[in-house]
Design a protein around this motif. Structure first.
Motif, short mmCIF file in Angstrom:
data_model
loop_
_atom_site.label_atom_id
_atom_site.label_comp_id
_atom_site.label_asym_id
_atom_site.label_seq_id
_atom_site.Cartn_x
_atom_site.Cartn_y
_atom_site.Cartn_z
N ALA A 5 6.76 10.51 7.69
CA ALA A 5 6.13 10.92 8.95
C ALA A 5 5.37 12.23 8.74
CB ALA A 5 7.19 11.09 10.03
N LEU A 6 5.99 13.17 8.03
CA LEU A 6 5.33 14.45 7.78
C LEU A 6 4.10 14.28 6.87
CD1 LEU A 6 8.24 17.01 7.35
CD2 LEU A 6 6.47 17.03 9.09
N GLN A 7 4.23 13.39 5.91
CA GLN A 7 3.09 13.12 5.01
C GLN A 7 1.91 12.58 5.82
OE1 GLN A 7 2.92 11.31 1.33
NE2 GLN A 7 3.40 13.33 0.57
N ALA A 8 2.21 11.64 6.71
CA ALA A 8 1.14 11.06 7.54
C ALA A 8 0.50 12.16 8.39
CB ALA A 8 1.71 9.95 8.42
N LEU A 9 1.32 13.08 8.88
CA LEU A 9 0.80 14.18 9.69
C LEU A 9 -0.12 15.08 8.85
CD1 LEU A 9 0.87 15.61 12.42
CD2 LEU A 9 2.86 16.85 11.66
N PHE A 10 0.30 15.38 7.64
CA PHE A 10 -0.53 16.25 6.78
C PHE A 10 -1.78 15.51 6.28
CE2 PHE A 10 1.29 20.43 6.24
CZ PHE A 10 2.50 20.29 6.89
N MET A 11 -1.68 14.19 6.14
CA MET A 11 -2.89 13.42 5.79
C MET A 11 -3.88 13.48 6.95
SD MET A 11 -1.28 10.14 3.82
CE MET A 11 -2.74 9.17 3.77
N LEU A 12 -3.36 13.36 8.16
CA LEU A 12 -4.22 13.47 9.34
C LEU A 12 -4.86 14.86 9.38
CD1 LEU A 12 -5.25 12.33 12.07
CD2 LEU A 12 -3.16 13.17 13.11
N GLY A 13 -4.05 15.87 9.06
CA GLY A 13 -4.56 17.24 9.01
C GLY A 13 -5.67 17.39 8.00
N SER A 14 -5.56 16.67 6.88
CA SER A 14 -6.60 16.78 5.84
C SER A 14 -7.91 16.15 6.29
CB SER A 14 -6.12 16.18 4.52
OG SER A 14 -6.25 14.78 4.53
N VAL A 15 -7.85 15.23 7.25
CA VAL A 15 -9.09 14.64 7.78
C VAL A 15 -9.66 15.55 8.88
CG1 VAL A 15 -10.15 12.56 8.74
CG2 VAL A 15 -8.07 12.36 7.41
N TYR A 16 -8.76 16.15 9.65
CA TYR A 16 -9.20 16.95 10.79
C TYR A 16 -9.73 18.32 10.41
CZ TYR A 16 -8.43 14.36 15.05
OH TYR A 16 -8.56 13.47 16.08
N PHE A 17 -8.99 19.00 9.54
CA PHE A 17 -9.33 20.39 9.25
C PHE A 17 -10.17 20.48 7.99
CE2 PHE A 17 -5.09 20.66 11.38
CZ PHE A 17 -5.58 21.10 12.61
N GLU A 18 -11.30 21.16 8.12
CA GLU A 18 -12.21 21.23 6.97
C GLU A 18 -11.75 22.24 5.93
OE1 GLU A 18 -16.28 21.46 8.11
OE2 GLU A 18 -16.21 19.45 8.97
N PHE B 276 -8.41 24.99 4.70
CA PHE B 276 -7.00 25.39 4.82
C PHE B 276 -6.20 24.36 5.61
CE2 PHE B 276 -9.66 29.32 5.04
CZ PHE B 276 -9.50 29.70 3.72
N ALA B 277 -6.37 23.10 5.25
CA ALA B 277 -5.75 22.00 5.99
C ALA B 277 -4.23 22.15 6.06
CB ALA B 277 -6.12 20.66 5.37
N PHE B 278 -3.62 22.58 4.94
CA PHE B 278 -2.16 22.68 4.90
C PHE B 278 -1.66 23.71 5.92
CE2 PHE B 278 1.76 24.53 3.11
CZ PHE B 278 2.55 23.40 3.09
N ILE B 279 -2.28 24.90 5.87
CA ILE B 279 -1.84 25.98 6.77
C ILE B 279 -2.14 25.61 8.23
CG2 ILE B 279 -2.30 28.40 7.39
CD1 ILE B 279 -2.87 28.79 4.33
N LYS B 280 -3.31 25.05 8.45
CA LYS B 280 -3.68 24.71 9.82
C LYS B 280 -2.77 23.62 10.39
CE LYS B 280 -8.48 26.19 9.77
NZ LYS B 280 -9.87 25.78 9.65
N THR B 281 -2.38 22.66 9.52
CA THR B 281 -1.48 21.60 9.99
C THR B 281 -0.11 22.20 10.32
OG1 THR B 281 -2.63 20.11 8.48
CG2 THR B 281 -0.62 19.27 9.47
N LEU B 282 0.34 23.12 9.46
CA LEU B 282 1.62 23.79 9.73
C LEU B 282 1.57 24.52 11.08
CD1 LEU B 282 3.00 25.53 6.51
CD2 LEU B 282 4.08 23.74 7.86
N LEU B 283 0.46 25.24 11.29
CA LEU B 283 0.31 25.97 12.56
C LEU B 283 0.30 25.01 13.74
CD1 LEU B 283 -2.34 28.70 11.63
CD2 LEU B 283 0.04 29.07 12.26
N ALA B 284 -0.38 23.86 13.54
CA ALA B 284 -0.45 22.86 14.61
C ALA B 284 0.96 22.33 14.93
CB ALA B 284 -1.37 21.72 14.21
N ILE B 285 1.76 22.12 13.87
CA ILE B 285 3.13 21.61 14.08
C ILE B 285 3.93 22.64 14.89
CG2 ILE B 285 5.32 21.07 12.92
CD1 ILE B 285 3.62 19.90 10.61
N PHE B 286 3.82 23.92 14.48
CA PHE B 286 4.58 24.95 15.20
C PHE B 286 4.11 25.07 16.64
CE2 PHE B 286 5.49 26.78 10.87
CZ PHE B 286 6.84 26.47 10.92
#
Lengths: 260, 276
Positions: free
Chosen positions: A159-172, A174-184
């Motif tokens: 589930a987390l992988q899918a979320l970070f994959m989605l983050g990699s499509v959304y955020f141009e 710093f996808a990892f950091i931005k996805t983490l921030l989005a989760i928080f």
């Protein structure tokens, strides 16, 4: 020409992805193996008692598995954040679903298989050296406990992988950091929302048992309210299995609509 | 082959196209000319399906680029100005990418690589920018897609390579293919293109075939004051006055693409008057 999903094209895409990124993947694999070796060697060398718990190594396993797996997932579609790479990637004659599944194949299936294999090879080597000293002993984890833990870890990881994959499509960037921030951020909103519901909608002194029953405390009494059992039967598997398909579906539409 | 109807496109608040209409046929090499930032690359990326129109429609051989279906993608190849190639050898590039293009021709690829004098065994990462571009051009041509889009393809190519490029492109065209070359280096397309389309501020300023242009206009050096005054466009040159005038006598003169481009950008109504 088949415009719907094609397994043969997916296979060609997987092969292409491997050869396009072979050097990166090989270096990542070596870095991972090196890091695991250093950490497990350090763990073995600081233990002065001569009694080694296999369970400790699983703590290392899970921490690195999640950290590296999620970083890897967050670069799955990083090509889309670069104009030149994005044009190259979007121009490949394959459907968005095939491209998504190819990314998922490497991020989840290949990564998990390779990580697990590397970890256990290094773990066994470390244990071999530990047991060369007759005064040392390793306490192994029972396979029953492992069998119970593995599916839970995998549900959570996928589930987390899918979320970070989605983050990699959304955020141009710093996808990892931005996805983490989005989760928080989403997590905080959820907690506040749950708090708000509990204070305004639900009765005071309420305790939730599971998805099909809750208790309301009234003085020394506690009333138990039971909902139909099918709610639990539906809700629990849904909570386990729904995240990955939902998040990957969102990633699919994002890939389809991506403009460069 | 390509039909663009009432295309509107903007980047956030910046309007690029405001009702653009254009029809392009197979069997021709089109030169898309214009100043920097006038929308040439944007138009190519709309045609290739990398950007989506705000409104209006684009069809390429009956397909909608926006859908990016495999049947469309395997018939379109774009040589982008900013391009990416993986760090593998050209031979590996062909091995793992050609399979997606059913009309890919290995013999053609080798021939183009030879013409461009590119070593096949070097990894692409170790090549110069110009060499990388020539690998991409060779690959794009060998794919034999119905539509080949090239955005500033001669940028980064040396003089010899530009000449090789013109030769290779001219030889690659057939009646089923359409090649669109976008550039601001007008000279590079001389003797290569069949039709000129000039874009400025999101509009088509000029759109004529080379045949029509040479029939209607003549390009020459003049010392005759009256002729210079009556010319549609003139500019000083070391040899005299270079002029563009109406070709009333059907004279056969050599098209000066750069001068024509400047004439249209300066005052297109004068040039257009020759075609009315």
């Amino acid at each position: 020409m088949q415009n719907s999903f094609s397994f043969s094209r997916l296979w060609l895409l997987i092969k292409k992805q491997w050869f396009d990124n072979a050097k990166l993947y090989t270096l990542s694999l070596l870095a991972m193996a090196g890091l695991l070796t250093i950490i497990l060697t350090f763990w073995a060398s600081v233990n002065g008692s001569g009694r080694f718990d296999e369970e400790d190594t699983y703590g290392i396993f899970i921490t690195l598995f999640f950290a590296s797996g999620l970083i890897f997932a967050s670069i799955t579609f990083s090509a889309l954040s670069d104009k030149a790479k994005g044009i190259y990637w979007l121009s490949i004659p394959a459907t968005p679903l095939e491209k998504l599944l190819c990314g998922f194949f490497y991020s989840f299936i290949v990564f998990t298989a390779v990580y697990v294999a590397i970890f256990f090879i290094i773990q066994k080597i470390i244990f071999f050296f530990i047991l060369l000293d007759p005064g040392n002993a390793v306490r192994y984890v029972s396979t029953k406990n492992l069998k119970e833990a593995i599916p839970i870890i995998l549900y959570f990881f996928i589930a987390l992988q899918a979320l970070f994959m989605l983050g990699s499509v959304y955020f141009e960037r710093f996808a990892f950091i931005k996805t983490l921030l989005a989760i928080f951020t989403i997590g905080l909103i959820f907690v506040f929302f749950a708090q708000f519901l509990s204070n305004t909608v639900f009765p005071a002194h309420m305790g939730v048992n599971d998805f099909s029953s809750f208790k309301v405390y009234d003085g020394n009494e506690a009333k138990v309210y039971k909902l139909p059992s099918w709610i639990r039967q539906v809700a629990v598997p849904a909570m386990k299995y729904i995240w990955c398909p939902v998040l990957l579906t969102a990633a699919y539409f994002r890939i389809k609509e991506k403009e460069i | 082959m390509i039909s663009i109807k009432n295309l509107h496109f903007s980047y956030k608040r910046k309007k690029i196209f405001n009702g653009l209409n254009l029809d392009l046929q197979a069997g021709y090499i089109y030169g898309l000319l214009g100043k920097n930032g006038t929308g040439k690359s944007t138009l190519l990326r709309n045609i290739s399906g990398h950007l989506f129109p705000d409104s209006g429609s684009i069809t390429v051989s009956g397909e909608t680029p926006q859908k990016r279906e495999p049947s469309f993608l395997q018939e379109v190849f774009i040589v982008a100005e900013e391009f990416f190639l993986p760090n593998i050898t050209p031979a590996q590039l062909v091995k793992y990418n050609a399979v997606f293009y059913p009309k890919f021709n290995h013999e053609q690829f080798s021939r183009y690589m030879n013409e461009f004098e590119i070593p096949v065994d070097n990894t692409i990462q170790h090549m110069s920018y110009g060499q990388k571009k020539k690998v991409l051009i060779s690959f794009g041509l060998a794919c034999n897609t119905s539509l080949l889009l090239m955005d500033e393809p001669t940028n980064g190519l040396d003089i010899m390579s530009k000449s090789q490029f013109r030769k290779v492109i001219a030889g690659a065209l057939d009646e089923k293919k359409c090649i669109i070359i976008s550039t601001h280096q007008v000279k590079d397309l001389e003797n290569l293109i069949d039709r000129i389309t000039i874009i400025d501020e999101g509009k088509i300023l000029f759109d004529q075939t080379i045949e029509q242009i040479t029939q209607k206009l003549q390009f020459k050096i003049s010392f005759d004051k009256e002729e210079i005054q009556q010319a549609l466009y003139n500019e000083d040159s070391l040899k005299g006055n270079a002029i563009i005038s109406k070709n009333v006598n059907g004279e056969d003169t050599r098209l000066d693409l750069e001068m024509l481009y400047k004439a249209i950008i300066t005052d297109r109504t004068k040039i257009q008057s020759a075609f009315n």
